[in-house]
Each structure stands twice: as C-alpha cells, then as structure tokens.
Design a protein around this motif. Structure first.
Motif, PDB file in Angstrom:
ATOM      1  N   THR A  36      -7.236   1.844  -5.970  1.00 56.31           N
ATOM      2  CA  THR A  36      -6.076   2.743  -6.053  1.00 56.31           C
ATOM      3  C   THR A  36      -6.248   3.712  -7.214  1.00 56.31           C
ATOM      4  O   THR A  36      -6.043   4.912  -7.094  1.00 56.31           O
ATOM      5  N   ASN A  62      -0.561   0.773  -4.243  1.00 55.18           N
ATOM      6  CA  ASN A  62      -0.786  -0.658  -4.409  1.00 55.18           C
ATOM      7  C   ASN A  62      -1.511  -0.922  -5.736  1.00 55.18           C
ATOM      8  O   ASN A  62      -2.692  -0.615  -5.888  1.00 55.18           O
ATOM      9  N   ASP A  65       0.788  -1.244   0.000  1.00 58.58           N
ATOM     10  CA  ASP A  65       0.000   0.000   0.000  1.00 58.58           C
ATOM     11  C   ASP A  65       0.818   1.290   0.000  1.00 58.58           C
ATOM     12  O   ASP A  65       0.280   2.370  -0.213  1.00 58.58           O
TER      13      ASP A  65
END
Ligand code: GLU
Length: 370
Positions: free
Chosen positions: A240, A234, A171
């Motif tokens: 995302t 990520n 992440d």
C-alpha cells in the motif's frame, strides 16, 4: 515513476493496526507506515499522524473480562495506553514526535481551534511529527468527536492538508460487504459521496475501535468538501505504502470537490453543533440566500436555549429543512424579546441601541449553497 502530488497529508491509523491482538501495542503493521512517513519527510512532504489505539493498548494494563467495557474503564485504558501508543510510534523516527490531544469541544471553540491550528503549523515548521488523538480520558459525550476517522478529517482541514490517508484493515470501499460476498468489488474512485455510497458501509466489527466504514465515508465527506483528496487504504499491506509513494492509488480515492469551502464555513458546517433554531419569514429567507445578514425584523420565532456566540440553524416557517447555519450575536432569551422588531422600537423599549445584525453575513452559511 509518478510522484505523489500532495504536499501535506494527514495519515490516520486505526486501533486494528496498532493493537491487532488483545496484547497491547504491536509493531507488526506500523513498520511499513513509519517507513512511509520517513520517506515523505525526506522528500519534504509534511505528515500529521492521527493515531488511535490508546484504549486498545491500555487493555494490557487494565484487564476487563467482557466485551462491553464501561465508559469509565475505557477512559482509564485510553489514559494508560496513550503512553504506549506514543512510545510505539516514536521508536521508529529519528525526528521528534509531539503528542497532541484534543476533543470536539476544543474544535468547536474558535479561539481554541485557532490555537491548536497554530501549534500544529509550528510543529510542522520545525519538522516535528505531530501525533494526534482524541483526549479520551476527559472527553464527555457532548464534547467528543467519538471516532478518529472524523477527527482525522477535522485535523486535515485544520492544517490545510491536501491529502488524507485513512489506513484500515480493508482494501477500500467495496460494492458489497467482502466478508459476506467474496465476489464484492473494490470501488477505486468516488467522485461524489451520495446516500448510495453511505449505504455500502456496514458497522465496525472491532471490539474496541469506534469507527467503521460509515465513519470513514463521513470523514471523506468532510475532507473532500474542503478540497482534500481522501483515500481509504489497507494499512496491513506493505505494498500500500510503496504504491502511495509512487503516486498510485492502492485503495479507494474520494476525490476532492472543485470548489472547497473556506475554513470558517467548513468549521461552521461540520464542527459547530447547533444549539437552537431561528425561524424566519419567507422574505428574510430569500434575503439571506442572496447574502444579507440576519436582522431582528425577519425573525418569526426562536426555539431552544442558546447563548451569545452559539451556533444556530435558521429555518423558513413552512419548511422543515434548515436553510442556513450561523453564529448568533444574541442569546435565545434576548431574541425572544426583540424578534420581529425594528431597531428603533427596540431602542425605545430597552433604552439601548442593539447590534442590528443578529447574525453577520460572515458568520452565516447557506446550507443549500453546497
Ligand atoms: N481515541 C480512541 C483510542 O485511541 C480511538 C477512537 C477510534 O477508534 O476511532 O483508542
């Protein structure tokens, strides 16, 4: 809804997303990334893709029964897998994709650097998606960048991007290793990249990918110093890219520095590898810091074996720290003969008038300056 503020971005996608299992390329994670690139295209935002995965894709065609793959086999895998990697991407787009392969050797050479830069700009002008990778098949140790995180940062500066998105399988940057410490917290923003930030990086655990968090932070350091906001996000999570399209930060943002270095100085500092050293007097060191060029008189010693046009670092006699880096007009051999001498005495000895500037101010970068 916030709109992203960038106009031109480099998107770096790692092997873990392109070939997540050991079975060649996969579309599993690429669909969301491709959709993001298509949406950017439609909005008129330009994207250069830096894609890894050629060696990982090549494992399907060249099998090797050990995790320790010899370099020659890895190169062969990259050569055969590069095709698959390109085909895997191009199926998503209605606009054309261009394959651009380069090595660090190409980026070190000013003429080739400018040539690659022009090609990339021309591709963008014609709405072609450049897909860049290192030319692994021919790169030797001395000429390769080695990992696509650093390559992506170099490409971002080449094309004057204003954002770099490094798509990983994590992440962002965490305050501890999340694989070991489940309560580790993601760091949403980094203002300045310090040694403490580097200390948070572990190595890669991927068998075939070269980069890890450290190379990502190195890339962020390069890009942010050139005025480019750098994100580690990520790439395995579809949301995302939805967040990025809304101008949100889904990962870790390394903020661009306010005072970006000029292209050439950046190239000098981060791309050119120094081939030798010139030791100067205290007075000369002070003059260089004030912007003077390097002339023969202040040179006390010359170390290493370099040619005309090579990059060298400059040290002050007593200090171990390099104070400057520049492109030298003389070879080490020539400099050893003329160091410390006035131009008139050189002319007398050798019967020719030398170029007085060993390193021109324009080709000189003071390292303390940053
Ligand atoms: N150029 C390598 C490849 O395509 C990737 C390097 C990296 O993993 O950073 O396989």
């Amino acid at each position: 809804m916030k709109m992203p503020s960038w106009q031109r971005a480099v998107v770096k996608v790692g092997s873990a997303l392109i070939a997540p299992d050991d079975t060649g390329t996969s579309t599993k994670y690429l669909l969301a990334i491709a959709r993001f690139i298509i949406e950017c295209h439609e909005r008129g935002q330009e994207v250069v893709l830096v894609s890894s995965g050629s060696a990982a894709a090549g494992r399907k065609h060249i099998s090797y029964d050990s995790d320790k793959i010899p370099v020659t086999v890895k190169k062969a895998m990259a050569a055969v897998g590069q095709n698959d990697m390109m085909a895997n991407w191009s199926r998503f787009f209605d606009f054309p994709c261009a394959q651009v392969l380069m090595t660090h050797g190409d980026l070190r050479d000013r003429a080739r650097y400018v040539s690659i830069r022009n090609t990339l700009h021309t591709l963008l002008e014609h709405s072609v998606l450049p897909i860049v990778n290192e030319n692994d098949a021919l790169a030797t140790d001395e000429m390769k960048v080695g990992d696509n995180d650093n390559l992506a940062a170099m490409v971002a500066t080449l094309v004057d991007a204003d954002a770099l998105f490094i798509c990983s399988d994590i992440d962002g940057l965490f305050d501890a290793d999340p694989r070991v410490k489940p309560d580790a917290k993601k760091i949403p923003e980094v203002d300045t990249i310090t040694e403490e930030i580097f200390a948070l990086a572990g190595g890669t655990t991927n068998k075939i990918a070269t980069g890890g968090m450290r190379t990502k932070i190195e890339a962020a350091e390069k890009a942010t110093s050139h005025g480019i906001d750098t994100y580690i996000v990520n790439g395995r999570k579809g949301e995302t890219f939805e967040l990025l399209l809304q101008g949100e930060n889904p990962g870790t943002l390394f903020k661009r520095q306010q005072d970006p270095m000029s292209n050439k100085k950046h190239w000098l500092r981060h791309t050119l590898i120094s081939q030798g050293e010139i030791v100067v007097s205290e007075a000369t060191a002070q003059a260089l810091i004030k912007g003077a060029p390097l002339t023969t008189t202040g040179i006390v010693d010359v170390q290493g074996d370099f040619n005309r046009g090579d990059a060298v670092v400059i040290r002050h006699g007593e200090s171990a720290e390099a104070i400057a880096k520049g492109i030298c007009q003389y070879s080490s051999h020539e400099l050893l003969h003329i160091k410390g001498q006035e131009a008139s005495s050189i002319a007398e000895q050798y019967g020719y008038s030398p170029i007085t500037e060993v390193i021109e101010s324009n080709d000189l970068m003071i390292l303390e300056d940053e």
